[in-house]
Each structure stands twice: as structure tokens, then as C-alpha cells.
Design an enzyme around this catalytic site. Structure first.
Site, PDB file in Angstrom:
ATOM      1  N   CYS A  21       5.241   4.109  12.210  1.00 56.26           N
ATOM      2  CA  CYS A  21       5.303   5.712  12.563  1.00 56.26           C
ATOM      3  C   CYS A  21       5.343   6.389  11.007  1.00 56.26           C
ATOM      4  O   CYS A  21       5.886   5.654   9.969  1.00 56.26           O
ATOM      5  CB  CYS A  21       6.463   5.990  13.166  1.00 56.26           C
ATOM      6  SG  CYS A  21       6.664   5.197  14.633  1.00 56.26           S
ATOM      7  N   GLY A  47       0.437   5.575  11.245  1.00 56.17           N
ATOM      8  CA  GLY A  47       0.158   5.649  12.801  1.00 56.17           C
ATOM      9  C   GLY A  47      -0.963   6.509  13.387  1.00 56.17           C
ATOM     10  O   GLY A  47      -1.166   7.667  13.123  1.00 56.17           O
ATOM     11  N   ASN A 126      11.299   6.753  12.561  1.00 52.75           N
ATOM     12  CA  ASN A 126      10.310   5.704  12.063  1.00 52.75           C
ATOM     13  C   ASN A 126      11.261   4.694  11.676  1.00 52.75           C
ATOM     14  O   ASN A 126      12.187   4.597  10.952  1.00 52.75           O
ATOM     15  CB  ASN A 126       9.575   6.384  10.821  1.00 52.75           C
ATOM     16  CG  ASN A 126       9.080   4.904  10.021  1.00 52.75           C
ATOM     17  OD1 ASN A 126       9.047   5.309   8.767  1.00 52.75           O
ATOM     18  ND2 ASN A 126       8.788   4.324  10.812  1.00 52.75           N
ATOM     19  N   GLY A 127      10.990   3.480  12.256  1.00 52.11           N
ATOM     20  CA  GLY A 127      11.744   2.185  12.245  1.00 52.11           C
ATOM     21  C   GLY A 127      11.661   1.566  13.430  1.00 52.11           C
ATOM     22  O   GLY A 127      10.926   1.588  14.544  1.00 52.11           O
ATOM     23  N   TYR A 267       1.597  -2.240   0.702  1.00 55.22           N
ATOM     24  CA  TYR A 267       0.397  -1.889   1.579  1.00 55.22           C
ATOM     25  C   TYR A 267       0.782  -0.428   2.478  1.00 55.22           C
ATOM     26  O   TYR A 267      -0.191   0.072   2.301  1.00 55.22           O
ATOM     27  CB  TYR A 267       0.336  -3.021   2.437  1.00 55.22           C
ATOM     28  CG  TYR A 267      -0.742  -2.900   3.729  1.00 55.22           C
ATOM     29  CD1 TYR A 267      -2.109  -2.618   3.360  1.00 55.22           C
ATOM     30  CD2 TYR A 267      -0.412  -2.798   4.937  1.00 55.22           C
ATOM     31  CE1 TYR A 267      -2.988  -2.395   4.318  1.00 55.22           C
ATOM     32  CE2 TYR A 267      -1.316  -2.582   6.071  1.00 55.22           C
ATOM     33  CZ  TYR A 267      -2.532  -2.209   5.661  1.00 55.22           C
ATOM     34  OH  TYR A 267      -3.307  -2.060   6.630  1.00 55.22           O
TER      35      TYR A 267
END
Ligand code: SF4
Length: 490
Positions: A21, A47, A126-127, A267
Site C-alpha cells: 500500500c 499498489g 500501510n503494513g 525495490y
């Protein structure tokens, strides 16, 4: 009612780890939703499956829009954006991991919204919450009615049950019960709230645009709206921001040593973002330098596997003195063109996305630099394409250590037995891929490239590197309950 489902945005890209996310919020501008849409557009790499925006306007109250697909297709039309008025807004882009994986329903798309006794609150996360199953069970037993299958919704229910006197108090209390990795943006009618988990696994930064304040997963989304990068939200910090009072900082959790996700450097983050005061591009270039020192090989050409292998390939070429060339060219638009590919098109696989520059490759000993090897399926196909184009030798150099363990902190990884490095040694992987040589950067080399001059501190690692080392900084409670076997203590 059945819900519309969305196929993966990149149907040919199933051999990469995927960030779950991106989150963004702003307070203090007119038409905050337009800024959030731009921010989310810059975070789209985090995302692509769905996105959502919640706003508040003093007269029109809370409004929201949640859509499948790309930000640019959903949050640019006047008909959608004029339903989102107001000076404060948050947004979220999603790639599903927790929740109904592979078959997302619109009810799983964030931000989530709850009406509490002291007013409404919207929240985007996010997570990944590693004790979400236990929390959800307990909440349901006590009467909570869940709307989605997302782990993040637990936070709203924990807030509803909290006795805290203000919404920020309730956010604090709820997040103290949550384990795992979380960067959160939340909003009330007047306040923007940002929180990072005590280890700071996932990123969150603070920016300023004139008198307005901005929270974002990455600095690249500040750049797109012309906001100034102020600082990172510290691990374990909660900021409560309003137009009137500015930024108030709290530290509600027991302090712990930070363990930021080292894969963000390799990345996930965009190369034009700044993390921990370092340019992501520069770290990736430096990974290539370290890799060239650790695993030199005689060759004629260094080629990146585009796009994420590019900075490391530039670093490798610079350090080794071997010429750099774009031996593989990426078609940027394939994911959009064949969003629901037929079987025949699917069989074309990697060739739809990547093409070999034959004129450059023919007769050469080629070093291919890629960011990671997950299942190895794409690497094998790329090797075949390079050999078909007349390369004499193919050498893989990988800008991360072998990915041998799944991530439970907000990154989509296959089950452990599908990870090539979980079942094979480096030599076995080389033979399986059918290449002349295969080398991964060492964990120490990666730490050096990320700015830790003496490498990894094995007693107290400076980063989360669980997908490489198997050492999980937060116990993955839900997964252990489902039978996941942790690495035996050495
Ligand atoms: S397990 Fe890997 S991908 Fe997940 S947070 Fe840790 S370093 Fe990042």
C-alpha cells in the site's frame, strides 16, 4: 450482492514481491482531494489494485470515493472530484495482501471510516497486523460487526471500544494493541494524524506546502505537489496536525530499536525518493558497486533487468569497468493493454513485457542485473530470451540476498515452499535457471550499500531483513497459529 473483482494490474508480473500500500494525507488546502489524488498517483507503484480518498468539508461533512484500478483513471474526472470537497483529506492505494487476496471487494478498499461518539474518523494503513486474527476474533465475540476482510479494519473497531476522550487518544490506545508493521494516516473533521509502528518498518514522511501539512509514504509524492520534505515520522511517533496548532508529536509506544524494511531500499520505494536521509537511487547504485566487488566476472556487457535493476546495473558497470547497455527494453504499457489476458496472450508471458535488444546482445558475454529472485520463473524466461538473441554467456547478479522467507509485514510474498531460495542452494539455483553463473549480494554488502559502513550488526540488526535472514523482528502470531515454522535459533 456480488462485488466486482479486479484482476491483478500486472498479470505478467507475478514473480516479484509486491508492496501492499501507499498512503497520503493533507490538511490546509482548498480541494484537498485533488492533492491526495496527485500524491496517490506518485505512489501508484505501491499498489495498483484499488484506491480511495476520504475528505471532510465543514458544510458537506465526510465524503469518500473508492474505486478499483489506477488513480489516473478514477480520480481525475470532474464528476468524481467534485463529490470530494474540503480542506482535509487522506487516501490510500492498495495491492491486496491481507483481506480477500486476489479477489478484492470494494468494501476492502481503504480508507476505512467510522462514526465515533466524538465524531467521524477515517483511517488508511500501510503494513500488516500480525495479530489481526486474534484481535478480530475477540472483537467479533464482543459484538463488533466487520464490514471488510481487511486486517486494518481492526484498528477502527479497537478505537470504537476505547475509552479515550479524543480521537487521537483512541488511535493511540488502539494501536497499542496492534502488533506488526504499520504506518497509518487518519483524519478527523479538523486533524490529520500520522503514526509509525515502534520499529518503523514501513515508511512515512512529513511535508509542508505553504501553510498546509502533508503526510506521505514516500518523498516522491511530496515532489509531485511541490511540497517541501520536512522530516520522516520517527519510528514509534504519532503526529497530530491541525491548521490551527501545527504539528504535535507524541511517542505512545515503548521505545524499541528501529528495524526499517531494507527491501524498501532494494525495490519497493521509487528511486527518486529519499529514505533515512539517503537517495534510494544512490543506495541501489551502491548495491551494484558492492555486487561488482563481491562477485566479479569477466564479461562484455552489463544489462539491467528493467526497471528496478537499472541503478544497480549502473553501479556494477561503473565499478567493474564493463560497458553498460540497455540489452532488455521494457514495454511500459502491457499491464494496461491486456488487463484480462486470454490464455494465448498469457503464454507469451515475459515477452509481452520485456524485449531483447538483439543488436546489442549478439555474441556477447552478458551480465544481467536484477533486483531479486522470487520464484525464478521470470529469470528463466529472460535467460532464454538472451540466449535466443545470440548471447555467448549469461551471468545473473542479484541486488538482494536470496529471498528465502516470506514477509508478514505488508509485502505480498509467495508461501515459503514457492520461494526458490527456500528450497535450493545458490549453485542449485544457478543450475535450475540454466545460467553460467549466479551471485546474490551478501546481507553485509546490502547493509553497507544502505549506509551501514560496518555491515549488519548481527546482535542488533539495524533493519528488518526477515525475508533474507528468517529473523522476524515481530513475532508473526497469526502465521504461527496457522502452522508457519520459524527458523530454529542458532
Ligand atoms: S520481511 Fe523483507 S520485505 Fe518484509 S519488511 Fe522485512 S525486509 Fe521488508
Amino acid at each position: 450482492m456480488s462485488q466486482p473483482h479486479m484482476p491483478p494490474a500486472h498479470p505478467f508480473d507475478d514473480d516479484k514481491l509486491k508492496e501492499e500500500c501507499g498512503i497520503f494525507g493533507i490538511v490546509g488546502v482548498t480541494d484537498a482531494a485533488n492533492f491526495v489524488a496527485l500524491g496517490l498517483h506518485a505512489l501508484q507503484h505501491r499498489g495498483q489494485e484499488a484506491g480511495g480518498i476520504v475528505v471532510h468539508h465543514p458544510e458537506h461533512g465526510f465524503n469518500s470515493a473508492r474505486r478499483f484500478g489506477y488513480v489516473r483513471d478514477n480520480f481525475t474526472s470532474q464528476s468524481v472530484m467534485e463529490t470530494l470537497p474540503g480542506p482535509i483529506a487522506i487516501g490510500h492505494v492498495r495491492y491486496s495482501t491481507a483481506g480477500s487476496k486476489g479477489a478484492t471487494a470494494i468494501r476492502d478498499v481503504q480508507p476505512f471510516f467510522g462514526e465515533l461518539s466524538m465524531g467521524g474518523v477515517a483511517l488508511a494503513h500501510n503494513g500488516n497486523i500480525t495479530n489481526a486474527n486474534a484481535l478480530r476474533r475477540e472483537l467479533i465475540e464482543r459484538g463488533s460487526i466487520f464490514q471488510s476482510s481487511s486486517d486494518s479494519e481492526c484498528i477502527i473497531h479497537l478505537m470504537a471500544r476505547s475509552m479515550g476522550r479524543s480521537i487521537p487518544d483512541r488511535v493511540e490506545e488502539a494501536l497499542r494493541k496492534v502488533e506488526g508493521a504499520f504506518s497509518v494516516v487518519a483524519m478527523t473533521r479538523t486533524k490529520l494524524i500520522g503514526v509509525r509502528d515502534p520499529l518503523g518498518v514501513r515508511p512515512l514522511v512529513l511535508g509542508k506546502l505553504g501553510e498546509a501539512w502533508v503526510l506521505s509514504s514516500e518523498t516522491c509524492a511530496l515532489d509531485i505537489i511541490g511540497a517541501e520534505f520536512i522530516r520522516e515520522i520517527a519510528p514509534g511517533e504519532m503526529v497530530v496536525i491541525s491548521e490551527k496548532t501545527g504539528v504535535e508529536s507524541h511517542f505512545p509506544f515503548r521505545p524499541q530499536k528501529p528495524r526499517f524494511c531494507i527491501f524498501e531500499h532494494v525495490y519497493f520505494s521509487r528511486p527518486d525518493s529519499i529514505i533515512g536521509g539517503r537517495s534510494v537511487y544512490e543506495t541501489r547504485r551502491q548495491i551494484g558497486v558492492e555486487l561488482a566487488r563481491e562477485a566479479p566476472v569477466e564479461a562484455d556487457l552489463v544489462c539491467p533487468v528493467p526497471d528496478s535493476g537499472t541503478p544497480a546495473a549502473i553501479g556494477f558497470a561503473h565499478e567493474s569497468g564493463i560497458p553498460y547497455g540497455m540489452g532488455i527494453v521494457r514495454n511500459q504499457y502491457v499491464g494496461r493493454t491486456f488487463i484480462e489476458p486470454t490464455e494465448q496472450i498469457r503464454n507469451m508471458g515475459v515477452r509481452l513485457k520485456l524485449n531483447v535488444n538483439r543488436a546489442l546482445i549478439k555474441g556477447k558475454r552478458v551480465i544481467l542485473v536484477d533486483d531479486s529472485v522470487v520464484r525464478g520463473t521470470t529469470s528463466r524466461k529472460i535467460k532464454e530470451m538472451i540466449l535466443d538473441a545470440g548471447a555467448k554467456e549469461v551471468h545473473f547478479r542479484i541486488a538482494s540476498p536470496p529471498t528465502a522467507w516470506p514477509c508478514f509485514y505488508g509485502v505480498d510474498t509467495p508461501q515459503r515452499d514457492k520461494l526458490l531460495a527456500a528450497t535450493m542452494s545458490e549453485d542449485e539455483m544457478r543450475d535450475h535457471l540454466g545460467v553460467d553463473s549466479l551471485k546474490f549480494i551478501s546481507l553485509n554488502g546490502l547493509y553497507r550499500a544502505a549506509g551501514e559502513a560496518s555491515g549488519r550488526n548481527d546482535a542488533h540488526p539495524q533493519y528488518c531483513d526477515a525475508c533474507f535472514s528468517g529473523e522476524y523482528p515481530v513475532r508473526p502470531a497469526d502465521m504461527l497459529e496457522q502452522g508457519f515454522q520459524m527458523k530454529a535459533a542458532e
